[in-house]
Design an enzyme around this catalytic site. Structure first.
Site, short mmCIF file in Angstrom:
data_model
loop_
_atom_site.label_atom_id
_atom_site.label_comp_id
_atom_site.label_asym_id
_atom_site.label_seq_id
_atom_site.Cartn_x
_atom_site.Cartn_y
_atom_site.Cartn_z
CD GLU A 22 72.10 33.63 42.08
OE1 GLU A 22 72.11 32.42 41.73
OE2 GLU A 22 71.61 34.03 43.16
CB SER A 62 12.33 59.69 34.37
OG SER A 62 11.08 59.42 34.96
#
Length: 751
Positions: free
Chosen positions: A165, A443
């Protein structure tokens, strides 16, 4: 012209001073908004810990450990049957710093048999792996990064970055005029933009201070600020800022910035462990994170990576053989990132709610928090797979389409939430059924009724007979409520243990009316159901609409011998300076006698072995001491199961989002999911009965003491002194022997 020139120079000088202040303010102040990170519980290792080699292997894979030849590289392991060599990574927990360490582990009988230092051979008593990061709470801009120092990055990564770069980064002062001229000539020859001449410093300025618009003004600002940045700060500081700022990909609506996060995002490892080909790939991606996305365009990314490696060889950084080996290496990218806003969105929902509940809002607005949770990733994966498999099987084998589910798993003793599954697609961030579904629980509430009765041992024991006859109750509107049993039969006089284990509705209503409904409601509140409950008889049969998380709190109290502790998903929260945030206190309170709770739990054990859960329960390992209760609602709309073993409790719900009929009972829908989970995660032996408990054989027909002549007898626990003293008629000779023994004792008193 002279005056205009002077004015222009003064204006430029003033503007440059302004830009200089902008550069300094951000570079020396808070550079980035760092999100808060959420972690699972760390896996604790110690000798004799109940743990299987397979679960350890799953954990290692989830936190990104890689297999290696010897297991001595940080973040690696070697397995040889039931023996492991693991080298951990260092990690700062909420209470201490855990250094990197090489350790040797040996397993036997689903336990960690030995734990030693792999170098010295000395025994180790306790250590923790680093926890898996399970989610991120983002700042407003949706950017994310893991801040790193330049020393944290492999040297070859920064060398490759500059080689590709900005070859003259070490020599220029922010602008590389040779690169600008070279790019201008290449663009002129091509008739379009094919090359850029920006330095790393200019790229940093563009990303850090400016926007991406292509205007002359922005380019001038970029050039001036690049020169100022180089004037003010050294190359190392600039390169470090670049390494943390650069954009490297997208994860949904979250932007991936910096090499620290990119290493985790693409390779599931910290940047220190990046290899040469992995470092080269990250540098390759910089040119175009979307175009060179290695998950979507692997060949394109490989070609660009190999070009980066070739540049390193051309510059003499690496030798030819190493370059060829790196170019031949696979990309090594994980199939998909395990970061994102959360791998476990349902659990993260609970974390966010508890943060708001237990911490000050002003503290939570701080950035960079580290949130340590109670999630067990192995148990979470187990729960997800069990629920998804069962729903798929119901659809495939029985044509039951469109089913959904939710479950919560908690850890006994600590009341920590180990797992939350919000639906059959656990990665989907949608409706969280574990926390937000509101359905009749059937239940599942009955244990509260029987605990109310058994808390009065002078009146009720598990052998006490109650009436399971027809019930008719006139309602305020004049209608008659006549609940029936699931089998549509009445069973006459039955023991409490039988009524609960077989979930007889008529017996439950009769008992509830005898006890008083407000007492039952008080027990429900005591067990942890905080919702408003109206004392209607239908509550006894589970008309109350709740979510799995609510039932998990109730069964957690039952599993912890009547000690109530609010469920918690958050262990600790640290600020950016590693200081704990102040939290509101969580208190443990003993609300019920452990002996009375034990009686209920033993009846629930019968329910799983001989009652409503026997279709699956009979096939479960006896030594796990699993107990639980089915829940089935009217018209078979909802299927529930809740219960616990020696280490964990779990609640499972299966149903339709639109509340349509499923045709499933608690035993045919939720129970198999629960059983599959509990067999895998409960590895300890059953709990020891509390003091004041004795076991007596009783006759099922009469509730009296039994002996050899009784056809159906049960070994039932009793609070000491509450067991029946008389023998059942079927006991026969045992009664005579008892009378004879009694008179012998009397005679002995007068000798």
């Amino acid at each position: 012209m002279f005056i205009l020139g002077v004015v222009g120079l003064l204006a430029l000088a003033g503007y440059t001073l302004y830009l200089d202040r902008v550069v300094q303010d951000k570079f020396e102040g808070k550079r980035w908004s760092v999100p808060s990170r959420v972690y699972a519980r760390p896996l604790e290792l110690y000798p004799h810990k109940p743990l299987s080699p397979e679960n350890l292997l799953t954990e290692l894979k989830l936190i990104g450990y890689q297999p290696s030849v010897d297991g001595f590289a940080p973040g690696s392991y070697r397995r040889d049957g039931d023996d492991f060599v693991i080298t951990t990574r260092s990690f700062r927990h909420w209470d201490t710093e855990e250094p990197a360490r090489a350790m040797r582990l040996t397993f036997a009988a689903q336990r960690l048999a030995s734990l030693t230092d792999a170098v010295s051979g000395k025994p180790l008593t306790l250590l923790r792996l680093e926890p898996m990061m399970i989610g991120i709470i983002h700042p407003a801009n949706r950017e994310d990064r893991v801040l790193v120092r330049l020393a944290d990055l492999p040297p070859l990564l920064t060398v490759a970055l500059q080689a590709v770069e900005d070859r003259h980064f070490a020599r220029h002062h922010g602008l590389d005029f040779r690169a600008i001229a070279r790019a201008a000539w290449a663009n002129l020859r091509a008739g379009k933009v094919v090359q850029g001449g920006s330095t790393l410093t200019q790229q940093l300025v563009k990303n850090f201070y400016l926007n991406s618009e292509r205007t002359l003004t922005r380019k001038i600002n970029e050039a001036i600020m690049a020169l100022l940045l180089e004037l003010r700060y050294d190359k190392e500081a600039i390169l470090e800022a670049y390494a943390n700022e650069i954009y490297l990909g997208q994860d949904g609506n979250r932007a991936i910035h910096g090499f620290g996060l990119a290493a985790q995002f693409y390779f599931n490892k910290p940047p220190q462990e990046l290899t040469l080909p992995e470092s080269a790939l990250l540098v390759a991606i910089l040119r175009g994170p979307a175009y060179y996305n290695p998950r979507r365009h692997p060949e394109r990314a490989r070609e660009r990576r190999n070009r980066v490696i070739e540049i390193l060889w051309r510059d003499g950084v690496i030798e030819r053989a190493r370059a060829k080996a790196a170019q031949a290496a696979p990309l090594g990218v994980t199939p998909k990132p395990n970061l994102g806003s959360s791998r476990y969105p349902a659990f993260l929902d609970l974390v966010k709610r508890q943060l708001q509940q237990y911490y000050d809002d002003a503290d939570l607005r701080s950035e960079g928090l580290r949130i340590f949770t109670t999630l067990d990733p192995v148990i979470q994966e187990t729960g997800e797979q069990a629920l998804s498999r069962r729903i798929q099987r119901l659809a495939r084998d029985y044509g039951k389409r469109g089913l959904e589910g939710g479950l919560v798993i908690t850890r006994l003793g600590s009341a920590e939430v180990a797992a939350v599954v919000g639906g059959r697609q656990p990665r989907y961030r949608g409706f969280n059924r574990a926390l937000d579904i509101q359905r009749p629980v059937g239940s599942l509430l009955k244990p509260a009724l029987y605990l109310t009765a058994l808390s009065r041992p002078s009146q009720y024991t598990l052998a006490t007979l109650i009436d399971d006859g027809p019930v008719e109750l006139k309602q305020s509107d004049g209608t008659v409520w006549s609940p029936t049993n699931y089998d549509r039969e009445s069973h006459g006089q039955v023991m409490l243990a039988t009524a609960l284990s077989h979930s007889y509705n008529q017996a439950a209503v009769q008992l509830g009316l005898d006890l008083g409904l407000r007492r039952v409601v008080d027990t429900l509140h005591g067990l942890g159901i905080d919702q408003t409950i109206r004392p209607y008889p239908s509550v006894i049969l589970g008309s109350l609409e709740l979510a799995p998380i609510h039932m998990a709190q109730m069964y957690q109290t039952l599993s912890d011998q009547g000690f109530h502790t609010p469920l918690r998903a958050v262990r600790e929260v640290l600020d950016a300076k590693h200081q704990p945030l102040q939290r509101y206190a969580l208190e443990t309170e003993q609300r019920f006698d452990p002996a009375h709770v034990y009686l209920v739990n033993q009846a629930l054990r019968l329910a799983l072995r001989e009652g409503t859960g026997q279709s699956v329960g009979q096939h479960l390992p006896e030594d796990l001491s699993l107990v639980g209760k089915t829940g089935t609602t009217d018209d078979l709309r909802d299927s529930w199961f809740a219960g616990f073993g020696s280490d964990y409790a779990a609640v499972v719900w299966i149903g339709h989002d639109d509340n349509s009929v499923t045709g499933l009972t608690g035993a045919s829908g939720a129970l198999p999911v629960w059983a599959d989970i509990m067999q895998q995660i409960n590895l300890s032996q059953g709990a020891v009965p509390p003091a004041r408990i004795e076991t007596v054989a009783v006759d099922a027909a009469t509730g009296l003491r039994a002996a050899g002549g009784c056809d159906e007898q049960h070994e039932l626990p009793f609070v000491t002194g509450s067991a029946p003293q008389d023998y059942a008629p079927c006991a026969g000779g045992a009664v005579k022997r008892s009378v004879g023994n009694f008179w012998d004792r009397i005679k002995g008193m007068f000798r």
